[in-house]
Design a protein around this motif. Structure first.
Motif: not given
Ligand code: ZN
Length: 500
Positions: A224-225, A301-304, A309-314
């Protein structure tokens, strides 16, 4: 002067800043830069300044934690002018680039001049707030600058929660006007800031044995930023803890997942950029959970997409070994809190365009054996709004039940913007006289040490000025040396203005 002259070598001879103007300021700036002075390590610099002031016959009070109060009488014609408090802080932020081995406890800052800017060498510069201290010393050293009686207050531990100003004995001050020298824009005057308070939301933990046939998983949000919880809150960036709460709710509701551990955030003044939960789910539900988390992750990811732009969920298998998990009630209470705590901008100022008035950042998440803790930081320019947000957090704890509690700490008052302030209007007049134009007036959503002076001196009238500095608190910190002279001129002009 010869090298053999030993102690008497002209300190300007090896100077990096020689030739920069005003020479008096840069002499002190360089002298201070050579002294190690991270937060909690201010004794040496405090003694140095105290000795310097005493050697010139000024009254010095140094308290137990090395805050300084130095009194200099008003110059001829200003003996009876209202006393002015001049404020700066002696500690600096100590950060170094990866691979740079700098011993901040024992080494000063190695200065370098690149074009218009002074930098550290792979480290923070510490212009924040060596600038203020160097201006104060320049005034103590001068006898040709007209000024009212001065109470120079140089605090410690500013960078680590304003500890010096909290501790400082305000009863020692007689002044009702304060000029701070920790602003970083020479084209504007700084005239107000928010206060803040932190709230610890606690949920007691009960544990249950791990059911059989479970798979341990890590649910992690990263990339996240992030950013500063006060300077960057208007950017509407995603909060890793809040988004993790959203994902955990789905995991618990859809697949009966259990939680074994949670973690998120780095500091109560940073929008959390990463958070993780270790969870367990029955082996037969892993594929289903993956699918549901992926769908929600795509939505997030779409909302933000603009802010993060580099948000990652794993969701990955975890190597963590555990035999117990949070009780279902405790896990639900935690997820309710993560999702429902007020987060982000709560109100905007209608007086100053674009200024955030109140916000909350859900900043830190952790658990130990006994409880889950979620730390919130709540800045607001209006005390009642700040306390109202705290009360909502308390109300949420009551609704959530399960022994949830809220405790507050680090309450710092705001410094409200006052267009009729004498200090502001004197600053404007001085600026106009020096530069032939009006300055901008800035008000900030960040909570500064200055708010604490309002607690100590109730009717205090304050203003802040300073030369141009960028990226303070980072190793990119730099001071535009070409702007120092205009701040020095403004300072002298403002002092002469304050005869009444
Ligand atoms: Zn700072």
């Amino acid at each position: 002067m010869s090298v053999h002259a030993g102690k008497t070598i002209d300190r300007r001879a090896n100077s990096v800043l020689a030739g920069l103007e005003p020479a008096i300021f840069f002499g002190f700036f360089e002298e201070l830069s050579a002294i190690p002075r991270g937060s909690y390590n201010e004794k040496q610099v405090s003694d140095h300044i105290a000795n310097f002031a005493r050697s010139r016959g000024f009254e010095v009070c140094q308290d137990d934690i090395y805050n300084l109060l130095i009194r200099k009488p008003g110059t001829p014609g200003y003996e009876n002018a209202p006393t002015l408090i001049l404020h700066g802080h002696t500690d600096i932020v100590c950060e170094s680039d990866e691979g740079v081995d700098h011993d901040f406890n024992n080494e000063g800052i190695k200065l370098q001049v690149i074009g218009d800017f002074i930098h550290g060498t792979g480290t923070t510069l510490g212009a924040d707030n060596t600038v203020g201290v160097a201006f104060a010393m320049s005034l103590l050293a001068s006898d040709d600058i007209a000024h009212p009686p001065l109470e120079i207050v140089l605090t410690v531990q500013e960078e680590v929660g304003k500890g010096g100003a909290q501790y400082f004995d305000g009863a020692k001050l007689s002044g009702k006007r304060l000029l701070d020298m920790n602003w970083h824009d020479p084209k504007s005057l700084f005239a107000g800031c928010a206060g803040d308070i932190s709230a610890r939301f606690k949920i007691p933990l009960k544990w249950e044995p791990l059911a059989s046939g479970q798979t341990a998983l890590s649910l992690r949000i990263s990339g996240l930023s992030s950013g500063h919880s006060e300077f960057d809150i208007h950017l509407e960036r995603a909060n890793a803890i809040v988004q993790l709460g959203r994902l955990l709710r789905i995991a618990i509701r859809e697949t009966g997942a259990s939680v074994a551990e949670v973690n998120g955030g780095v500091n109560r003044y940073v929008i959390p950029g990463e958070a993780e939960a270790i969870i367990s789910v029955h082996a037969s539900k892993v594929a289903d959970l993956k699918q549901k988390i992926e769908a929600e992750a795509a939505a997030i990811a779409f909302e933000y997409k603009t802010s993060d732009p580099s948000l990652k969920i794993a969701l990955t298998e975890s190597q963590n070994q555990f035999t117990e998990v949070f009780s279902a009630q405790a896990a639900r209470a935690m997820v309710d809190a993560m999702n429902l705590l007020p987060n982000g901008v709560q109100s905007k100022s209608l007086q100053v365009e674009g200024l955030v008035e109140s916000s909350n950042t859900v900043a830190l998440l952790s658990n130990d054996r006994n409880e889950v803790e979620i730390v919130n930081t709540i800045p607001s320019a209006v005390s009642s709004r700040r306390y109202n947000i705290v009360d909502k957090i308390r109300q949420l704890s009551e609704l959530i039940g399960n022994g949830a509690t809220v405790e507050t700490f680090a309450d710092c008052p705001e410094w409200p913007y006052n267009p009729d302030s004498r200090m502001l209007n004197a600053g404007k007049a001085a600026y106009e006289r020096e530069f032939g134009e009006q300055p901008h007036v800035e008000v900030s959503h960040s909570s500064l040490e200055l708010g604490l002076f309002r607690k100590k001196v109730p009717d205090i009238d304050m203003l802040s000025i300073g030369p141009e500095a960028f990226d303070v608190h980072t190793t990119r910190e730099r001071l535009n040396h070409t702007t120092v002279d205009s701040t020095w001129r403004l300072l002298k002009s403002l002092l002469s203005e304050l005869r009444t």
